[in-house]
Write a protein that holds these residues in place. Structure first.
Motif, short mmCIF file in Angstrom:
data_model
loop_
_atom_site.label_atom_id
_atom_site.label_comp_id
_atom_site.label_asym_id
_atom_site.label_seq_id
_atom_site.Cartn_x
_atom_site.Cartn_y
_atom_site.Cartn_z
N TYR A 90 0.70 -1.20 0.25
CA TYR A 90 0.00 -0.03 -0.08
C TYR A 90 0.80 1.42 0.06
O TYR A 90 0.48 2.50 -0.25
N GLY A 91 2.17 1.15 0.20
CA GLY A 91 3.17 2.23 0.34
C GLY A 91 3.87 2.34 1.42
O GLY A 91 4.02 1.36 2.44
N ARG A 92 4.59 3.32 1.61
CA ARG A 92 5.45 3.40 2.91
C ARG A 92 4.60 4.21 4.06
O ARG A 92 3.61 4.69 3.90
N PRO A 93 5.40 4.18 5.40
CA PRO A 93 4.48 4.60 6.55
C PRO A 93 3.93 6.20 6.24
O PRO A 93 3.10 6.56 6.45
N GLU A 94 4.79 6.89 5.69
CA GLU A 94 4.60 8.35 5.23
C GLU A 94 3.50 8.36 4.48
O GLU A 94 2.70 9.57 4.34
N ASP A 95 3.39 7.58 3.66
CA ASP A 95 2.12 7.71 2.68
C ASP A 95 0.78 7.28 3.45
O ASP A 95 -0.28 7.97 3.18
N PHE A 96 0.88 6.40 4.36
CA PHE A 96 -0.44 6.32 5.27
C PHE A 96 -0.55 7.59 6.03
O PHE A 96 -1.71 8.08 5.98
N LYS A 97 0.50 8.22 6.53
CA LYS A 97 0.49 9.49 7.33
C LYS A 97 -0.24 10.74 6.34
O LYS A 97 -1.07 11.37 6.81
N ALA A 98 0.08 10.52 5.13
CA ALA A 98 -0.42 11.67 4.20
C ALA A 98 -1.70 11.35 3.91
O ALA A 98 -2.59 12.27 3.78
N LEU A 99 -2.36 10.19 3.96
CA LEU A 99 -3.69 9.82 3.62
C LEU A 99 -4.57 10.34 5.00
O LEU A 99 -5.54 10.98 4.81
N VAL A 100 -4.05 10.19 6.09
CA VAL A 100 -4.66 10.41 7.29
C VAL A 100 -4.63 12.08 7.50
O VAL A 100 -5.83 12.78 7.58
N GLU A 101 -3.67 12.64 6.88
CA GLU A 101 -3.63 14.24 6.99
C GLU A 101 -4.61 14.88 5.87
O GLU A 101 -5.44 15.68 6.17
N ALA A 102 -4.42 14.11 4.79
CA ALA A 102 -5.64 14.57 3.81
C ALA A 102 -6.89 14.31 4.10
O ALA A 102 -7.87 15.27 3.86
N ALA A 103 -7.34 13.32 4.85
CA ALA A 103 -8.74 13.16 5.34
C ALA A 103 -9.16 14.25 6.37
O ALA A 103 -10.02 14.61 6.65
#
Length: 609
Positions: A187-200
């Motif tokens: 699904y991506g790197r940890p920072e990609d998941f964080k970017a999803l959370v931030e965008a939400a």
């Protein structure tokens, strides 16, 4: 991006790092590695492409080392006395999957810019359950972020993400995770998941993660090789020996799971967790793991709304105490799903048989939460549930579909493939405006034509066992008693099964799907404007009556207001509905005096009687 002159300045970057007593932590002297291997006298650290270093053994079965040869991006593995190299069980990233080396991550390096996010109260939640791998064509965290504007426009205020803890292979529902701290690299790197959370958060959307603490997956779980005490023979689960939460040496195990919950909430700035199948978390301690988890999560986040959701097959309401330090916000209401599904499809095999032909169960699930509150279920041969009418309706998550109820079907059909459109709209109108917290499954808002099937990516004997087991479990269903029919059940190991489950976003804008999506947008606007303001004043379930033997009428008291439901979930008109004095909020189908047409639902709001 152009920023308007009167716009607030961007929030200053914030670093978020959860401090753990294990794993790999960045320090001023280097990286501190720590592993619990109580039955081993010697463990080594292999810095990939570099040296193999001995760890020091300390009291309690811990092995540790601080090395200035490692830093962010270093890949590493722990080498056991027999030469086997295993990943860090607290790895933050597994770039080469569950059997490969771990990677040192510096969580403080991510510049969070959602510092002004204050969360949302639970009663505002409209949840959208999604699976990262099939939600978009790309199947990544970053791609999911690209769909958030559409969810916000729909009226979604929370996404609930199926488990992302590192699982074996390239595709999995997520419930076979083995490395609980590492978002899966597919699904991506940890920072990609964080970017999803931030965008939400930038769009006012909460993020809730599904977490699995009742078992570890069967492939890639190395814990028994160096820490067999992580499991106990005192308890058993459907997956084998239970995770050890209550033996005398269980404290490191409990810490591992408790810190995992805190890690997701703090380091990834999540707004809550949904805990999978908690009835299979076996713990005879003086403080059950679930109670300690709720207490510690809330203590670590004072003043911040953090929402904890249970899935509990036993329907035990004891932990549904949203205001208590050890309480949980809500539980998935499977009973409501079952009564709606049976009404729409007529299916009566398996556990559906307990919900068929009894409108009383439907009324109780709508008005009180649980349909069974201590009565015996024939399918189980035992009593199920506890009283729930005293709970606020928001203690229950209501749905017509979810990953289980679609994906655990042999063919993975959605409800729109099983029931007439009018029936689906009636049931949807019922649960989307009900005072329970509504949850849609991805694609439901446009009646997606794609199924959602069970899929995984195992190999060897395990793959064959899963393939055979999947087909065998349907042998007692009438439609699959023929071996040839069972053989046609989609192979969970076939990449095509996964591909067929991926949403087709192109159809969302085409007829008839676009009209279905617009319908959902309009009804969720009514919920937001008319129902949500009532919810803080609803402290208990509603009062209900049966109309004409098949219809249901329910009233909920909210201070000096009353929310009213009239519902006929059948293909024939029904008489006997009580008169209404409220202003109509929504009508699906038709009503004439005390008569309701087929598949008809009406919501009204008026003064309390």
């Amino acid at each position: 991006m152009t920023v308007p002159m009167n716009a607030a300045p961007p929030a200053a970057p914030v670093a978020r790092c959860h401090v753990m007593p294990f794993g790999a932590a960045i320090t001023g002297a280097g990286v501190h590695f720590r592993l619990w291997a109580p039955d081993l006298d010697r463990v080594e650290l292999h810095l990939i492409g570099g040296p193999v270093l001995p760890l020091s053994r300390e009291e309690g079965g811990w092995h540790h080392l601080v090395s200035d040869l490692a830093g962010p991006g270093t890949r590493y593995a722990f080498r056991l006395p027999d030469g086997l190299e295993v990943p860090d069980p607290a790895s933050r990233h597994q770039p080469e999957d569950v059997h490969g080396p771990s990677e040192v991550i510096d969580p403080a390096a991510y510049p969070w810019r959602d510092g002004d996010w204050a969360g949302r109260p639970w009663h505002e939640a409209v949840i959208y359950e999604l699976h990262i791998g099939t939600f978009t064509p790309e199947g990544t965290f970053r791609a999911a972020a690209g769909k958030l504007d559409e969810l916000a426009a729909l009226g979604i205020t929370a996404i609930e993400i199926m488990p992302v803890a590192d699982f074996p292979g390239r595709r999995n529902w997520g419930y076979d995770g083995t490395l609980l701290y590492a978002p899966d690299a597919a699904y991506g790197r940890p920072e990609d998941f964080k970017a999803l959370v931030e965008a939400a958060h930038a769009r006012g959307i909460m993020v809730i993660l599904d977490a699995v603490y009742n078992h570890f997956g069967p492939d890639g779980n190395y814990l028994p090789t160096y820490a067999p005490r992580f499991f106990t023979a005192r308890h058993h689960t459907p997956w084998g020996a239970a995770v050890n939460y209550d033996d005398p040496d269980a404290l490191p195990v409990r810490a591992f799971v408790l810190h995992n919950a805190l890690y997701w909430i703090e380091e990834f700035h999540l707004d809550g967790l949904r805990l999978d199948a908690v009835h299979a978390i076996k713990d005879d301690s003086s403080e059950h793991l679930l109670d300690e988890l709720a207490r510690r999560v809330r203590a670590a986040n004072p003043g911040r709304p953090v929402h904890l959701i249970l899935e509990n097959e036993e329907n035990d309401a004891a932990r549904l105490r949203p205001a208590a330090p050890q309480g949980f916000s809500a539980q998935w209401n499977d009973d409501l799903h079952h009564v709606l599904h049976v009404a729409l499809t007529g299916e009566a095999e398996g556990y559906y048989g307990d919900y068929a032909g009894d409108v009383t169960r439907r009324a109780r699930a709508i008005a009180e939460g649980f349909a069974f509150q201590g009565e015996t279920m024939a399918h189980r041969g035992a009593a199920r549930g506890t009283p729930s009418a005293h709970l606020p309706p928001t203690a229950f998550v209501a749905f017509l579909q979810n990953h289980d109820q679609i994906g655990n079907r042999a063919l993975g059909e959605r409800i729109s493939a099983l029931a007439p459109p009018a029936a689906v709209k009636a049931a949807s109108a019922l649960y989307l405006l009900a005072p329970q917290i509504p949850m849609l499954f991805m694609g439901e808002e446009w009646a997606a034509s794609t199924p959602f099937r069970f899929f995984c990516d195992f190999s060897g004997d395990l793959a064959e066992a899963v393939r055979d087991g999947r087909r065998a479990e349907f042998a007692h269903f009438a439609a699959f008693r023929d071996p040839a029919r069972r053989a046609a059940i989609p192979d969970p190991l076939d990449p095509a099964t996964f591909a067929a489950s991926r949403l087709n976003w192109d159809e969302a804008g085409r007829a008839p799907h676009a009209a279905v999506r617009d319908w959902h947008r309009r009804i969720l606007a009514v919920r937001r404007e008319k129902v949500v303001p009532l919810l803080p004043r609803l402290h208990a379930g509603g009062t209900w009556r049966i109309a004409g033997g098949r219809g249901v009428a329910v009233r909920w008291r909210a201070g000096n207001a009353e929310l009213e439901l009239m519902a006929n979930l059948s293909a024939d008109p029904v008489r006997g509905f009580p008169s209404s004095t409220g202003a109509v909020l929504w009508t699906e189908g038709w009503f004439d005096g005390d008569r309701a047409g087929p598949w008809s639902v009406r919501w009204a709001l008026g003064p309390a009687a």
